[in-house]
Write an enzyme that holds these catalytic residues in place. Structure first.
Site, PDB file in Angstrom:
ATOM      1  N   THR A  72       0.838  -1.202   0.000  1.00 16.37           N
ATOM      2  CA  THR A  72       0.000   0.000   0.000  1.00 16.37           C
ATOM      3  C   THR A  72       0.872   1.251   0.000  1.00 16.37           C
ATOM      4  O   THR A  72       0.568   2.244  -0.673  1.00 16.37           O
ATOM      5  CB  THR A  72      -0.919  -0.024   1.249  1.00 16.37           C
ATOM      6  OG1 THR A  72      -1.465  -1.343   1.381  1.00 16.37           O
ATOM      7  CG2 THR A  72      -2.024   0.996   1.148  1.00 16.37           C
ATOM      8  N   HIS A 137      -0.755  -9.634  -5.639  1.00 15.77           N
ATOM      9  CA  HIS A 137       0.097 -10.468  -4.777  1.00 15.77           C
ATOM     10  C   HIS A 137       0.428 -11.778  -5.502  1.00 15.77           C
ATOM     11  O   HIS A 137       0.995 -12.684  -4.914  1.00 15.77           O
ATOM     12  CB  HIS A 137      -0.617 -10.796  -3.467  1.00 15.77           C
ATOM     13  CG  HIS A 137      -0.848  -9.613  -2.573  1.00 15.77           C
ATOM     14  ND1 HIS A 137       0.154  -8.735  -2.228  1.00 15.77           N
ATOM     15  CD2 HIS A 137      -1.953  -9.185  -1.924  1.00 15.77           C
ATOM     16  CE1 HIS A 137      -0.341  -7.804  -1.412  1.00 15.77           C
ATOM     17  NE2 HIS A 137      -1.609  -8.050  -1.227  1.00 15.77           N
ATOM     18  N   TYR A 222      11.265  -2.937   1.661  1.00 12.90           N
ATOM     19  CA  TYR A 222      10.580  -2.175   2.713  1.00 12.90           C
ATOM     20  C   TYR A 222      11.612  -1.508   3.634  1.00 12.90           C
ATOM     21  O   TYR A 222      11.476  -0.339   4.005  1.00 12.90           O
ATOM     22  CB  TYR A 222       9.699  -3.159   3.501  1.00 12.90           C
ATOM     23  CG  TYR A 222       8.946  -2.568   4.659  1.00 12.90           C
ATOM     24  CD1 TYR A 222       7.668  -2.039   4.485  1.00 12.90           C
ATOM     25  CD2 TYR A 222       9.501  -2.557   5.946  1.00 12.90           C
ATOM     26  CE1 TYR A 222       6.962  -1.514   5.556  1.00 12.90           C
ATOM     27  CE2 TYR A 222       8.798  -2.034   7.019  1.00 12.90           C
ATOM     28  CZ  TYR A 222       7.534  -1.502   6.820  1.00 12.90           C
ATOM     29  OH  TYR A 222       6.840  -0.975   7.885  1.00 12.90           O
ATOM     30  N   SER A 261       1.214   9.872   8.772  1.00 11.98           N
ATOM     31  CA  SER A 261       0.301  10.424   7.787  1.00 11.98           C
ATOM     32  C   SER A 261      -0.521   9.305   7.138  1.00 11.98           C
ATOM     33  O   SER A 261      -1.740   9.407   6.994  1.00 11.98           O
ATOM     34  CB  SER A 261       1.114  11.218   6.761  1.00 11.98           C
ATOM     35  OG  SER A 261       0.446  11.298   5.555  1.00 11.98           O
ATOM     36  N   PHE A 288      -4.656  -1.518  10.090  1.00 10.90           N
ATOM     37  CA  PHE A 288      -3.956  -2.022   8.903  1.00 10.90           C
ATOM     38  C   PHE A 288      -2.528  -1.452   8.880  1.00 10.90           C
ATOM     39  O   PHE A 288      -1.562  -2.149   8.631  1.00 10.90           O
ATOM     40  CB  PHE A 288      -4.741  -1.602   7.655  1.00 10.90           C
ATOM     41  CG  PHE A 288      -4.146  -2.063   6.372  1.00 10.90           C
ATOM     42  CD1 PHE A 288      -4.414  -3.338   5.887  1.00 10.90           C
ATOM     43  CD2 PHE A 288      -3.318  -1.228   5.631  1.00 10.90           C
ATOM     44  CE1 PHE A 288      -3.861  -3.770   4.682  1.00 10.90           C
ATOM     45  CE2 PHE A 288      -2.767  -1.656   4.432  1.00 10.90           C
ATOM     46  CZ  PHE A 288      -3.035  -2.927   3.956  1.00 10.90           C
TER      47      PHE A 288
HETATM   48  S1  PPS Z   1      -1.336  -5.738   1.985  1.00  8.21           S
HETATM   49  O1  PPS Z   1      -2.543  -6.137   2.743  1.00  8.21           O
HETATM   50  O2  PPS Z   1      -0.599  -6.906   1.548  1.00  8.21           O
HETATM   51  O3  PPS Z   1      -1.627  -4.820   0.896  1.00  8.21           O
HETATM   52  O4  PPS Z   1      -0.424  -4.993   3.079  1.00  8.21           O
HETATM   53  P1  PPS Z   1       0.856  -4.093   2.750  1.00  8.21           P
HETATM   54  O5  PPS Z   1       0.413  -2.771   2.359  1.00  8.21           O
HETATM   55  O6  PPS Z   1       1.766  -4.844   1.844  1.00  8.21           O
HETATM   56  O7  PPS Z   1       1.607  -4.053   4.137  1.00  8.21           O
HETATM   57  C1  PPS Z   1       1.127  -3.402   5.286  1.00  8.21           C
HETATM   58  C2  PPS Z   1       2.337  -3.124   6.152  1.00  8.21           C
HETATM   59  O8  PPS Z   1       3.009  -1.968   5.607  1.00  8.21           O
HETATM   60  C3  PPS Z   1       3.167  -1.023   6.657  1.00  8.21           C
HETATM   61  N1  PPS Z   1       3.167   0.362   6.160  1.00  8.21           N
HETATM   62  C4  PPS Z   1       4.112   1.267   6.480  1.00  8.21           C
HETATM   63  N2  PPS Z   1       5.235   1.137   7.200  1.00  8.21           N
HETATM   64  C5  PPS Z   1       6.000   2.262   7.354  1.00  8.21           C
HETATM   65  N3  PPS Z   1       5.678   3.460   6.837  1.00  8.21           N
HETATM   66  C6  PPS Z   1       4.556   3.625   6.105  1.00  8.21           C
HETATM   67  N4  PPS Z   1       4.249   4.808   5.603  1.00  8.21           N
HETATM   68  C7  PPS Z   1       3.715   2.481   5.895  1.00  8.21           C
HETATM   69  N5  PPS Z   1       2.559   2.270   5.234  1.00  8.21           N
HETATM   70  C8  PPS Z   1       2.236   0.976   5.413  1.00  8.21           C
HETATM   71  C9  PPS Z   1       1.959  -1.283   7.547  1.00  8.21           C
HETATM   72  O9  PPS Z   1       2.098  -0.653   8.792  1.00  8.21           O
HETATM   73  C10 PPS Z   1       1.972  -2.809   7.602  1.00  8.21           C
HETATM   74  O10 PPS Z   1       3.043  -3.317   8.401  1.00  8.21           O
HETATM   75  P2  PPS Z   1       2.930  -3.612   9.965  1.00  8.21           P
HETATM   76  O11 PPS Z   1       4.208  -4.301  10.323  1.00  8.21           O
HETATM   77  O12 PPS Z   1       1.739  -4.478  10.170  1.00  8.21           O
HETATM   78  O13 PPS Z   1       2.823  -2.291  10.646  1.00  8.21           O
END
Ligand code: PPS
Length: 333
Positions: A72, A137, A222, A261, A288
């Site tokens: 995302t 995915h 990531y 944000s 999420f």
């Molecule tokens: S999905 O359902 O597969 O589309 O999920 P995905 O978007 O791949 O992964 C969600 C995790 O990405 C983290 N996330 C972020 N981390 C850091 N900074 C930003 N801006 C950010 N945006 C999304 C999100 O918190 C999920 O990880 P976890 O470890 O659960 O926090």
């Protein structure tokens, strides 16, 4: 009819966990698809041929990943870069701006009302004029044939994340979005047996990794996005053949994409879907965009479970050129 090879989940201990804990009114059952035995909802069988035969366009952009790897985050960055940094139009929910291949609109459960499973993504994509932004995915081996055989060369951005943080993120999300009532240990058994939804993890990651020589494929990590998001934004911009951002544009996008944000942005934090699903699982709590950490698994996994993961990682990356430090700890050199 499905033109993609399809196998049943074996009737063993892992198969029983899948049947009893990961199957519900939202996902009625699973099958293993294609040469990688990718675990997908059984209803994918009615849409598999449409994905396989999908007419791709060279100007399309695909963001691919194993779930919970930063998809995302990457989608939001790509969408804004491809749409002239239009923050107003970015207020529309990300799943409406950036459809997912593998939802050919076939879920028919009671959870469908106005949520993620409502669209036929293939029809929706076909109806779009001009370049399309597509999330998936699916492993490389299940992408449309025109991509696999090189007949079409859309830009593909694959984002990956170390498997232990991915697993923990997956475990939390599965409870609130997929309504799985499963313990961490039970889910780990399924994950490590390569039978988890969208798994095998390593077939997914290595499938793209092994294609990284392709000029139309960019691999992001990531952990690198956490470490130096501005460089990743500019690298992505160059890959998309867009002009580099000015300092001011870069600063604004960097702030927009920051964890806090994104966490507070209803267009990307899936709050509507989570709220809707919560009525079927009132005890399932969580967000999420949850913790956004590198190495967070250390706080949530026993040393026994970490060892099991490390053995599984080593087995899967031996005889590959995948970096062990990265695979085990997410260390970006
Ligand atoms: S999905 O359902 O597969 O589309 O999920 P995905 O978007 O791949 O992964 C969600 C995790 O990405 C983290 N996330 C972020 N981390 C850091 N900074 C930003 N801006 C950010 N945006 C999304 C999100 O918190 C999920 O990880 P976890 O470890 O659960 O926090």
């Amino acid at each position: 009819m499905c033109s993609v090879e399809q196998n049943e989940i074996p009737d063993d201990e892992v198969g029983n966990i899948i049947k009893s804990k990961l199957t519900n009114d939202l996902i009625h059952g699973y099958c293993l698809f294609g040469k990688d035995d990718t675990c997908l909802p059984r209803y994918y069988e009615t849409g598999a041929a449409a994905v396989e035969e999908f007419e791709i366009r060279n100007e399309d952009v695909i963001v691919a990943s194993f779930p919970k790897s930063g998809t995302t985050w990457t989608q939001e960055m790509v969408w804004l870069l491809k749409n002239d940094l239009d923050y107003d139009r970015a207020k529309v929910e990300i799943y409406d701006r950036f459809p997912k291949f593998e939802l050919p609109g076939l879920g028919n459960s009671r959870y469908d009302s106005g949520d993620l499973n409502r669209v036929n993504s293939i029809d929706e994509l076909n109806a779009c004029t001009g370049p399309r932004l597509i999330k998936t995915h699916l492993p490389f081996s299940l992408l449309p044939r025109q991509i696999r055989n090189g007949y079409k060369t859309p830009k593909i951005i694959f984002v990956m994340r170390n498997s232990k943080d991915t697993f923990i993120s997956y475990y939390h999300m599965a409870q609130i979005l997929w309504l799985w009532n499963v313990s961490k240990e039970e889910l780990a058994k399924v994950y490590l047996a390569d039978k988890v939804l969208y798994g095998p993890y390593w077939k997914n990651v290595l499938g793209y990794w092994n294609m990284r020589h392709l000029p139309n494929l960019l691999i992001l990590r990531y952990e690198e996005m956490i470490k130096d998001l501005k460089s990743i934004i500019q690298r992505t911009c160059a890959f998309l053949e867009l002009d580099p951002l000015t300092e001011e544009q870069l600063e604004r996008l960097f702030t927009h994409l920051s964890f806090n944000s994104m966490k507070n942005n209803s267009a990307v934090n899936y709050e509507k879907v989570i709220k809707e699903r919560k009525q079927y699982n009132p005890t399932g709590d969580g967000a999420f965009i949850r913790s956004g950490k590198v190495g967070g698994y250390k706080e949530e996994m026993s040393s026994e479970l970490i060892n099991k993961f490390d053995e599984w990682i080593k087995k899967n990356i031996e005889n590959t050129d995948f970096n062990e430090n990265y695979a085990c700890f997410g260390h970006v050199e």
